[in-house]
Design an enzyme around this catalytic site. Structure first.
Site, PDB file in Angstrom:
ATOM      1  N   LYS A 178       0.885  -1.172   0.000  1.00 47.64           N
ATOM      2  CA  LYS A 178       0.000   0.000   0.000  1.00 47.64           C
ATOM      3  C   LYS A 178       0.917   1.214   0.000  1.00 47.64           C
ATOM      4  CE  LYS A 178      -1.956   2.964   1.974  1.00 47.64           C
ATOM      5  NZ  LYS A 178      -1.745   4.382   1.614  1.00 47.64           N
ATOM      6  N   GLU A 254       9.951   1.532  10.698  1.00 46.03           N
ATOM      7  CA  GLU A 254      10.903   2.637  10.543  1.00 46.03           C
ATOM      8  C   GLU A 254      10.088   3.915  10.627  1.00 46.03           C
ATOM      9  OE1 GLU A 254      12.766   1.621   6.821  1.00 46.03           O
ATOM     10  OE2 GLU A 254      14.065   0.160   7.781  1.00 46.03           O
ATOM     11  N   CYS A 288      13.506  11.365   6.908  1.00 47.11           N
ATOM     12  CA  CYS A 288      13.395  10.937   8.311  1.00 47.11           C
ATOM     13  C   CYS A 288      14.719  11.111   9.045  1.00 47.11           C
ATOM     14  CB  CYS A 288      12.953   9.484   8.369  1.00 47.11           C
ATOM     15  SG  CYS A 288      14.043   8.400   7.439  1.00 47.11           S
ATOM     16  N   GLU A 390       8.700  16.406  15.652  1.00 42.73           N
ATOM     17  CA  GLU A 390       9.133  16.241  14.262  1.00 42.73           C
ATOM     18  C   GLU A 390       8.251  17.102  13.357  1.00 42.73           C
ATOM     19  OE1 GLU A 390       8.112  12.713  11.928  1.00 42.73           O
ATOM     20  OE2 GLU A 390      10.211  12.539  11.341  1.00 42.73           O
TER      21      GLU A 390
HETATM   22  P1  NAD Z   1       2.213   8.293   7.527  1.00 41.51           P
HETATM   23  O1  NAD Z   1       2.397   7.495   8.747  1.00 41.51           O
HETATM   24  O2  NAD Z   1       1.180   9.357   7.506  1.00 41.51           O
HETATM   25  O3  NAD Z   1       1.818   7.337   6.300  1.00 41.51           O
HETATM   26  C1  NAD Z   1       2.636   6.250   5.921  1.00 41.51           C
HETATM   27  C2  NAD Z   1       1.776   5.198   5.272  1.00 41.51           C
HETATM   28  O4  NAD Z   1       0.881   4.654   6.245  1.00 41.51           O
HETATM   29  C3  NAD Z   1       0.895   5.710   4.140  1.00 41.51           C
HETATM   30  O5  NAD Z   1       0.871   4.753   3.111  1.00 41.51           O
HETATM   31  C4  NAD Z   1      -0.467   5.834   4.814  1.00 41.51           C
HETATM   32  O6  NAD Z   1      -1.549   5.753   3.927  1.00 41.51           O
HETATM   33  C5  NAD Z   1      -0.429   4.646   5.748  1.00 41.51           C
HETATM   34  N1  NAD Z   1      -1.338   4.719   6.892  1.00 41.51           N
HETATM   35  C6  NAD Z   1      -1.720   5.820   7.585  1.00 41.51           C
HETATM   36  N2  NAD Z   1      -2.548   5.466   8.616  1.00 41.51           N
HETATM   37  C7  NAD Z   1      -2.676   4.122   8.564  1.00 41.51           C
HETATM   38  C8  NAD Z   1      -3.393   3.170   9.353  1.00 41.51           C
HETATM   39  N3  NAD Z   1      -4.117   3.537  10.411  1.00 41.51           N
HETATM   40  N4  NAD Z   1      -3.289   1.868   9.017  1.00 41.51           N
HETATM   41  C9  NAD Z   1      -2.533   1.474   7.975  1.00 41.51           C
HETATM   42  N5  NAD Z   1      -1.853   2.328   7.170  1.00 41.51           N
HETATM   43  C10 NAD Z   1      -1.914   3.644   7.471  1.00 41.51           C
HETATM   44  O7  NAD Z   1       3.648   8.846   7.144  1.00 41.51           O
HETATM   45  P2  NAD Z   1       4.023   9.825   5.934  1.00 41.51           P
HETATM   46  O8  NAD Z   1       3.472  11.166   6.254  1.00 41.51           O
HETATM   47  O9  NAD Z   1       3.662   9.175   4.644  1.00 41.51           O
HETATM   48  O10 NAD Z   1       5.622   9.846   6.024  1.00 41.51           O
HETATM   49  C11 NAD Z   1       6.319  10.735   6.832  1.00 41.51           C
HETATM   50  C12 NAD Z   1       6.761  10.051   8.110  1.00 41.51           C
HETATM   51  O11 NAD Z   1       7.522   8.909   7.795  1.00 41.51           O
HETATM   52  C13 NAD Z   1       7.660  10.909   8.981  1.00 41.51           C
HETATM   53  O12 NAD Z   1       7.300  10.753  10.325  1.00 41.51           O
HETATM   54  C14 NAD Z   1       9.054  10.312   8.754  1.00 41.51           C
HETATM   55  O13 NAD Z   1       9.967  10.519   9.800  1.00 41.51           O
HETATM   56  C15 NAD Z   1       8.724   8.879   8.575  1.00 41.51           C
HETATM   57  N6  NAD Z   1       9.782   8.187   7.839  1.00 41.51           N
HETATM   58  C16 NAD Z   1      10.614   7.341   8.514  1.00 41.51           C
HETATM   59  C17 NAD Z   1      11.642   6.687   7.847  1.00 41.51           C
HETATM   60  C18 NAD Z   1      12.583   5.763   8.565  1.00 41.51           C
HETATM   61  O14 NAD Z   1      13.269   5.001   7.896  1.00 41.51           O
HETATM   62  N7  NAD Z   1      12.653   5.775   9.880  1.00 41.51           N
HETATM   63  C19 NAD Z   1      11.829   6.906   6.481  1.00 41.51           C
HETATM   64  C20 NAD Z   1      10.963   7.783   5.826  1.00 41.51           C
HETATM   65  C21 NAD Z   1       9.931   8.413   6.508  1.00 41.51           C
END
Ligand code: NAD
Length: 486
Positions: A178, A254, A288, A390
């Site tokens: 997804k 992550e 991130c 963040e």
């Molecule tokens: P997000 O958590 O909003 O969304 C990530 C994914 O999760 C999307 O595909 C979203 O549709 C899905 N999602 C959201 N709610 C869900 C639920 N309840 N159940 C299942 N799936 C769900 O994150 P984002 O805004 O897309 O990305 C930014 C975040 O990602 C920042 O916090 C960043 O630090 C983190 N990030 C971490 C790493 C790492 O390796 N540690 C790398 C990149 C980004």
């Protein structure tokens, strides 16, 4: 208008109720694609297809052939390099050179690296004594975990998604992916690649849509999904962990960071400025591993702030495909509003705004895009929200420090523990600091330098588990022990 469909069981298909959602360009907010919005039944179908592939051709394929196919996936991505660059650039609005030099090549590499890892990593065996003196032989073998649910974010979509899909497939699993609703294009293109090189149907499935009460949640709550790997916000990770507890399924997370950059007075000054500039502003701060808290040793503090300001004010805004532009918009209007609300909070909390703090003047259609200025603050307490939370935008707070002990305490005063970047020419100090900052990834005199064989992940609220090299095998396989009485 580009129509983007789900990829289920080797075929592109609309959602079962025909629903679609719009994808807009971050650059000017024009609609660039209509995306299928998956229903529960679409996701169920994808999970069933993934299970059938495991029980069928993919599950019985010799490892050597499987890994050969993954090499062909990487080669086909490279053959279609321009398509991937264009798709990722349309989705994210980030400069072409970043796509060409980092995000797309690394995405292709993820298939080859993990094919090599699984081929070359041995398992263990132990001879044991038994009372009859004949002994027993133990050996372990790796088995795929099954159907892996992959939930990925928008900030480096292709790189981060293949970082999971590559090892999952190398280990013999099948996946239901997804992708983020903000960045659906490259995951879909990868479906074409899978078919072209002959990956059996059902091995790689893509279901588009949103998170809560939508495609994301349909994937994570489906008990046919054996394990879930997720990259995204810590808050979302908590929700996914609850879903995974049904059936006690494994997770690899992550998540977010509030990473400290630490600059000592003995550092190579120009390199440190360049390094912190990249770590704070690359990808418009949507990394991130990025640095939103910078600590600079007092003797060079003023000079450092002035040098970083000059570089931040020199970024070149504009369309990503135009050479020389090195700074893109934020991913969405919603994210722009979030980042600007933090810019406002910083001002309200009494920050000195060294540079930025608002929206740049953009001409014509670009004025509709999600642009924000690179922003630097000084003068805030550590308790200020922009120093604690963040933001995921192009901004950082810089604070002076006097001693190692002080800066270690400051760096560790956070709920996150993802990464740090330390700048010093004192090797002894570098080792001491690396041992003391509580994070999963420490860079010294560098940032974002990644060897894909190394463990990647965060401490505290930044993650659970490690991926990369052999560590990915720990998540994507089950080790089985066999004990043979001799
Ligand atoms: P997000 O958590 O909003 O969304 C990530 C994914 O999760 C999307 O595909 C979203 O549709 C899905 N999602 C959201 N709610 C869900 C639920 N309840 N159940 C299942 N799936 C769900 O994150 P984002 O805004 O897309 O990305 C930014 C975040 O990602 C920042 O916090 C960043 O630090 C983190 N990030 C971490 C790493 C790492 O390796 N540690 C790398 C990149 C980004």
């Amino acid at each position: 208008m580009r129509q983007v469909d789900n990829f289920i069981n080797g075929a592109f298909q609309r959602s079962s109720d025909g629903r679609r959602f719009e994808k807009r360009s971050p650059v000017d907010n024009k609609i660039i694609a209509n995306i299928a919005e998956s229903t529960q039944s679409d996701v169920d179908q994808a999970v069933e297809a993934a299970r059938a592939a495991l029980n069928g051709e993919w599950g019985s394929m010799p490892q050597a052939r499987r890994l050969e196919l993954l090499y062909e996936v990487a080669d086909e991505i490279t053959r279609r390099f321009d398509d991937f660059v264009a798709a990722e650039m349309a989705d994210t609005g980030q400069p072409e050179h970043v796509m060409k030099h980092v995000f797309i090549p690394r995405g292709a590499a993820n298939f080859k690296v993990f094919a090599d890892v699984i081929k070359n990593v041995p398992t263990e065996s132990f001879m044991m004594d038994t009372p009859d003196g004949r002994g027993a032989l133990n050996y372990s073998v790796r088995k795929p975990k099954g159907v892996i649910g992959v939930i990925s974010p928008w900030n480096a979509p292709f790189l981060l998604m293949t970082w999971k899909v590559g090892p999952a497939l190398a280990c013999g699993n099948t996946v239901v992916l997804k992708p983020s609703e903000e960045t659906p294009l490259t995951a879909t293109l990868l479906g074409e690649v899978m078919n072209k090189v002959g990956i059996p149907k059902g091995v790689y499935n893509v279901v588009h849509g949103f998170g809560p009460n939508a495609a994301g949640e349909f994937v994570t709550t489906n008990k046919g999904v054996d394990a879930i790997t997720f990259t995204g916000e810590t808050r979302t990770g908590s929700a996914i962990m609850k879903a995974a507890s049904e059936g006690t399924r494994d997770v690899s997370f992550e998540m977010g960071g509030k990473n400290a950059g630490i600059v000592f007075a003995d550092a190579d000054f120009d390199e440190a400025v360049n390094g912190i500039f990249r770590s704070a502003f690359l990808n418009t701060g949507q990394v991130c591993l990025g640095t939103e808290r910078v600590y600079v040793e007092r003797p060079i503090f003023d000079k450092f702030v002035a040098a970083l300001k000059e570089k931040a004010e020199g970024v070149q805004y504009g369309r990503p495909e135009i050479k020389g532009n090195n700074y893109g918009p934020l991913i969405s209007r919603e994210h722009q509003e979030k980042v600007l609300s933090y810019y406002q909070k910083a001002a309200d909390e009494g920050a000195t705004i060294v540079t930025g703090g608002g929206v740049p003047d953009m001409e014509g259609e670009l004025a509709e895009g999600n642009w924000v200025q690179p922003t630097i603050w000084t003068g805030l307490e550590e308790s200020a929200s922009v120093v604690q939370e963040e933001i995921f935008g192009p901004c950082c707070h810089i604070r002076p420090f006097d001693t190692e002990e002080e800066v270690i305490a400051l760096a560790n005063d956070t709920d996150y523990g993802l990464s740090t970047t330390i700048w010093t020419t004192n090797l002894t100090r570098a080792h001491r600091m690396a041992a003391s900052v509580d994070v999963g990834i420490t860079w010294v005199n560098s940032w974002f330098l990644r060897d894909l064989r190394t463990p990647f992940g965060g401490n505290k609220e930044s993650g659970i588990g490690r991926e990369g090299g052999v560590h990915s095998l720990e998540f994507y396989t089950e080790l089985r022990n066999v004990c043979i009485k001799l």
